[in-house]
Motif scaffolding. Structure first.
Motif, short mmCIF file in Angstrom:
data_model
loop_
_atom_site.label_atom_id
_atom_site.label_comp_id
_atom_site.label_asym_id
_atom_site.label_seq_id
_atom_site.Cartn_x
_atom_site.Cartn_y
_atom_site.Cartn_z
N UNK A 50 0.83 -1.19 0.00
CA UNK A 50 0.00 0.00 0.00
C UNK A 50 0.88 1.26 0.00
N UNK A 51 1.89 1.28 0.94
CA UNK A 51 2.75 2.45 1.02
C UNK A 51 3.63 2.59 -0.22
N UNK A 52 3.94 1.47 -0.82
CA UNK A 52 4.75 1.51 -2.03
C UNK A 52 3.97 2.16 -3.16
N UNK A 53 2.71 1.89 -3.21
CA UNK A 53 1.84 2.46 -4.24
C UNK A 53 1.72 3.97 -4.06
N UNK A 54 1.59 4.43 -2.83
CA UNK A 54 1.49 5.87 -2.55
C UNK A 54 2.81 6.56 -2.94
N UNK A 55 3.93 5.92 -2.66
CA UNK A 55 5.22 6.47 -3.05
C UNK A 55 5.37 6.59 -4.55
N UNK A 56 4.87 5.62 -5.28
CA UNK A 56 4.93 5.66 -6.73
C UNK A 56 4.06 6.79 -7.28
N UNK A 57 2.92 7.01 -6.65
CA UNK A 57 2.03 8.10 -7.10
C UNK A 57 2.72 9.44 -6.89
N UNK A 58 3.33 9.63 -5.73
CA UNK A 58 4.03 10.88 -5.46
C UNK A 58 5.22 11.06 -6.40
N UNK A 59 5.92 10.02 -6.70
CA UNK A 59 7.04 10.09 -7.64
C UNK A 59 6.54 10.47 -9.04
N UNK A 60 5.41 9.92 -9.45
CA UNK A 60 4.84 10.25 -10.76
C UNK A 60 4.41 11.72 -10.81
N UNK A 61 3.82 12.20 -9.72
CA UNK A 61 3.41 13.62 -9.67
C UNK A 61 4.65 14.52 -9.74
N UNK A 62 5.70 14.17 -9.01
CA UNK A 62 6.93 14.96 -9.03
C UNK A 62 7.55 14.98 -10.42
N UNK A 63 7.60 13.84 -11.09
CA UNK A 63 8.12 13.77 -12.45
C UNK A 63 7.27 14.62 -13.38
N UNK A 64 5.98 14.58 -13.22
CA UNK A 64 5.08 15.39 -14.06
C UNK A 64 5.32 16.88 -13.87
N UNK A 65 5.50 17.30 -12.63
CA UNK A 65 5.75 18.72 -12.35
C UNK A 65 7.08 19.15 -12.97
N UNK A 66 8.09 18.31 -12.87
CA UNK A 66 9.39 18.64 -13.44
C UNK A 66 9.30 18.73 -14.97
N UNK A 67 8.60 17.80 -15.59
CA UNK A 67 8.46 17.80 -17.05
C UNK A 67 7.72 19.05 -17.51
N UNK A 68 6.63 19.41 -16.83
CA UNK A 68 5.86 20.61 -17.21
C UNK A 68 6.72 21.85 -17.03
N UNK A 69 7.50 21.92 -15.95
CA UNK A 69 8.36 23.07 -15.71
C UNK A 69 9.41 23.22 -16.80
N UNK A 70 10.01 22.11 -17.19
CA UNK A 70 11.04 22.14 -18.24
C UNK A 70 10.43 22.56 -19.57
N UNK A 71 9.25 22.08 -19.86
CA UNK A 71 8.60 22.45 -21.13
C UNK A 71 8.26 23.93 -21.16
N UNK A 72 7.85 24.49 -20.04
CA UNK A 72 7.54 25.91 -20.01
C UNK A 72 8.80 26.76 -20.13
N UNK A 73 9.89 26.29 -19.57
CA UNK A 73 11.14 27.05 -19.64
C UNK A 73 11.76 26.96 -21.03
N UNK A 74 11.37 26.00 -21.80
CA UNK A 74 11.92 25.84 -23.15
C UNK A 74 11.62 27.02 -24.03
#
Length: 90
Positions: free
Chosen positions: A1-25
């Motif tokens: 269960x906790x592993x799944x929550x960690x994966x969700x947070x990691x996916x959200x973090x990766x998404x935020x980083x990708x969106x930030x990089x695309x905007x800075x492009x």
């Protein structure tokens, strides 16, 4: 269960980083010309200030800097006399 929550947070973090990089492009790496002009003015002001203070200020050498230093031979003779005097006292 906790592993799944960690994966969700990691996916959200990766998404935020990708969106930030695309905007800075879309941002150009060139500085604003008004900032360049302001920087040039600041550098010119600092150069003029340095020039002014180098002309106005005087170097500080200590309290007794006005006394002339005797030539090297006089110093050598005085140090030899001192050494002879000290050698006689022993």
């Amino acid at each position: 269960m906790y592993q799944r929550v960690g994966q969700v947070w990691a996916a959200i973090l990766v998404g935020v980083v990708v969106v930030s990089v695309m905007q800075m492009g879309g941002v150009e790496g060139k500085p604003d010309p008004t900032q360049l002009a302001a920087m040039a003015d600041a550098l010119k002001y600092l150069q003029e200030l340095d020039k002014y203070y180098s002309q106005v200020s005087r170097p500080r050498f200590g309290k007794r800097s006005e006394y002339a230093v005797p030539p090297g031979d006089v110093l050598m003779e005085a140090s030899e006399r001192l050494m002879e005097t000290l050698a006689r006292r022993r």
